[in-house]
Structure formats: structure tokens, C-alpha cells
Design a protein around this motif. Structure first.
Motif, PDB file in Angstrom:
ATOM      1  N   GLY A  76      29.508  25.332 -24.783  1.00  0.00           N
ATOM      2  CA  GLY A  76      28.199  25.180 -25.382  1.00  0.00           C
ATOM      3  C   GLY A  76      27.847  23.714 -25.574  1.00  0.00           C
ATOM      4  O   GLY A  76      28.667  22.823 -25.346  1.00  0.00           O
TER       5      GLY A  76
ATOM      6  N   LEU B 248      29.192  28.646 -19.796  1.00  0.00           N
ATOM      7  CA  LEU B 248      30.055  29.105 -20.879  1.00  0.00           C
ATOM      8  C   LEU B 248      31.257  29.841 -20.296  1.00  0.00           C
ATOM      9  O   LEU B 248      31.124  30.565 -19.311  1.00  0.00           O
ATOM     10  CB  LEU B 248      29.296  30.037 -21.819  1.00  0.00           C
ATOM     11  CG  LEU B 248      27.999  29.510 -22.425  1.00  0.00           C
ATOM     12  CD1 LEU B 248      27.418  30.555 -23.380  1.00  0.00           C
ATOM     13  CD2 LEU B 248      28.212  28.201 -23.126  1.00  0.00           C
TER      14      LEU B 248
ATOM     15  N   ARG C 223      23.939  36.869 -27.827  1.00  0.00           N
ATOM     16  CA  ARG C 223      23.440  35.662 -28.470  1.00  0.00           C
ATOM     17  C   ARG C 223      22.655  36.038 -29.716  1.00  0.00           C
ATOM     18  O   ARG C 223      22.074  37.122 -29.800  1.00  0.00           O
ATOM     19  CB  ARG C 223      22.585  34.815 -27.534  1.00  0.00           C
ATOM     20  CG  ARG C 223      21.250  35.428 -27.123  1.00  0.00           C
ATOM     21  CD  ARG C 223      20.576  34.538 -26.092  1.00  0.00           C
ATOM     22  NE  ARG C 223      19.289  35.072 -25.669  1.00  0.00           N
ATOM     23  CZ  ARG C 223      18.566  34.555 -24.684  1.00  0.00           C
ATOM     24  NH1 ARG C 223      19.014  33.486 -24.008  1.00  0.00           N
ATOM     25  NH2 ARG C 223      17.394  35.084 -24.355  1.00  0.00           N
TER      26      ARG C 223
ATOM     27  N   TYR D  55      26.066  31.780 -28.901  1.00  0.00           N
ATOM     28  CA  TYR D  55      26.466  32.735 -27.864  1.00  0.00           C
ATOM     29  C   TYR D  55      27.868  33.246 -28.177  1.00  0.00           C
ATOM     30  O   TYR D  55      28.795  32.453 -28.423  1.00  0.00           O
ATOM     31  CB  TYR D  55      26.430  32.079 -26.489  1.00  0.00           C
ATOM     32  CG  TYR D  55      25.029  31.937 -25.959  1.00  0.00           C
ATOM     33  CD1 TYR D  55      24.137  31.039 -26.532  1.00  0.00           C
ATOM     34  CD2 TYR D  55      24.576  32.729 -24.906  1.00  0.00           C
ATOM     35  CE1 TYR D  55      22.829  30.925 -26.069  1.00  0.00           C
ATOM     36  CE2 TYR D  55      23.280  32.617 -24.431  1.00  0.00           C
ATOM     37  CZ  TYR D  55      22.415  31.712 -25.026  1.00  0.00           C
ATOM     38  OH  TYR D  55      21.121  31.610 -24.561  1.00  0.00           O
TER      39      TYR D  55
ATOM     40  N   THR E 295      29.698  30.063 -29.723  1.00  0.00           N
ATOM     41  CA  THR E 295      29.491  28.671 -29.324  1.00  0.00           C
ATOM     42  C   THR E 295      27.990  28.399 -29.318  1.00  0.00           C
ATOM     43  O   THR E 295      27.195  29.219 -28.845  1.00  0.00           O
ATOM     44  CB  THR E 295      30.128  28.383 -27.951  1.00  0.00           C
ATOM     45  OG1 THR E 295      30.008  26.989 -27.651  1.00  0.00           O
ATOM     46  CG2 THR E 295      29.495  29.188 -26.825  1.00  0.00           C
ATOM     47  N   GLN E 296      27.604  27.248 -29.866  1.00  0.00           N
ATOM     48  CA  GLN E 296      26.183  26.923 -30.024  1.00  0.00           C
ATOM     49  C   GLN E 296      25.615  26.383 -28.715  1.00  0.00           C
ATOM     50  O   GLN E 296      26.198  25.491 -28.094  1.00  0.00           O
ATOM     51  CB  GLN E 296      25.998  25.893 -31.127  1.00  0.00           C
ATOM     52  CG  GLN E 296      24.570  25.416 -31.312  1.00  0.00           C
ATOM     53  CD  GLN E 296      23.670  26.481 -31.903  1.00  0.00           C
ATOM     54  OE1 GLN E 296      24.030  27.151 -32.870  1.00  0.00           O
ATOM     55  NE2 GLN E 296      22.484  26.648 -31.336  1.00  0.00           N
ATOM     56  N   VAL E 297      24.475  26.913 -28.318  1.00  0.00           N
ATOM     57  CA  VAL E 297      23.699  26.392 -27.202  1.00  0.00           C
ATOM     58  C   VAL E 297      22.333  25.985 -27.738  1.00  0.00           C
ATOM     59  O   VAL E 297      21.623  26.808 -28.338  1.00  0.00           O
ATOM     60  CB  VAL E 297      23.531  27.442 -26.078  1.00  0.00           C
ATOM     61  CG1 VAL E 297      22.550  26.951 -25.027  1.00  0.00           C
ATOM     62  CG2 VAL E 297      24.888  27.758 -25.448  1.00  0.00           C
TER      63      VAL E 297
END
Length: 120
Positions: free
Chosen positions: A9, A20, A38, A93, A114-116
Motif C-alpha cells: 500500500g 498489493l 476494502r 485494503y 494496508t492503506q491505499v
């Protein structure tokens, strides 16, 4: 016990790409469906893409043609290639999978997320 760990991410500009990866480890017998979800702030967690043990894929309408899910069976990983990213793709996500441990019934596991962030 099985662990799912996501990576890849980050911050990307609109129109950019990210990949990812989620790796499963632990007492793994069989991995069935592997999925990416997400969750944006204030919204519910939604399915983005899924892939079965046989390789059949399914996508949310909002990401069709832009995202591709794939698996590496030898490495127990699932990947999500995200192209043509839009600000509305911004979310945490999560990797999700149905896994049976050796000699055990299947169980549904989640990664930590994990941040996107898609922003200019």
C-alpha cells in the motif's frame, strides 16, 4: 493458526498504479478462495476481487478493467494489481482467505489491512 500479511500500500497520484501482495503463513493445509476487500472511512467493507482455488476470478463493477487479482500457489500469495487508480479507490485494503490447517476444517482469516491513498 494461519496469518495473512498484506504489503504494497501507499500514496499514489490519480492514474497511477500499485500492487498489493498478501502472503499466508502458518499451519496451512489447503487455501480455498482468496479475496481482497476494502473499507473507506465511514463506509462498510466491500469485496473488491476474489479468486478461487481453481483460478476463477470475480471483480466489483467499480474496478473491472482496472484491477487484476492473481495467485502464486507455490508461495501462498495473492496479488492485486491496481491500475488507473482514482481518488475513490482510497481505502484500507484487506486480504481475506478460507484456509484449512493440516487435518482441520476450513476457517476464514483476515489480514491487518494496508492503506491505499490516491491523491494529487
Amino acid at each position: 493458526q494461519v496469518q495473512l500479511v498484506e504489503s504494497g500500500g501507499g500514496l499514489v497520484q490519480p492514474g497511477g498504479s500499485l500492487r498489493l501482495t498478501c502472503t499466508a503463513s502458518g499451519n496451512i493445509g489447503v487455501i480455498y478462495d482468496m479475496n481482497w476487500y476494502r473499507q473507506a472511512p465511514g463506509k462498510q467493507r466491500d469485496l473488491v476481487a476474489s479468486i478461487t482455488a481453481g483460478g476463477a476470478t470475480n471483480y466489483a463493477n467499480s474496478v473491472k478493467g482496472r484491477f487484476t487479482i492473481s495467485r502464486d500457489y507455490a508461495k501462498n500469495t495473492v496479488n492485486l494489481q491496481m491500475n488507473s487508480l482514482k481518488p475513490e479507490d482510497t481505502a484500507v485494503y484487506y486480504c481475506n482467505a478460507d484456509v484449512s490447517g493440516r487435518g482441520m476444517n476450513p476457517y476464514n482469516y483476515w489480514g491487518q489491512g494496508t492503506q491505499v491513498t490516491v491523491s494529487s
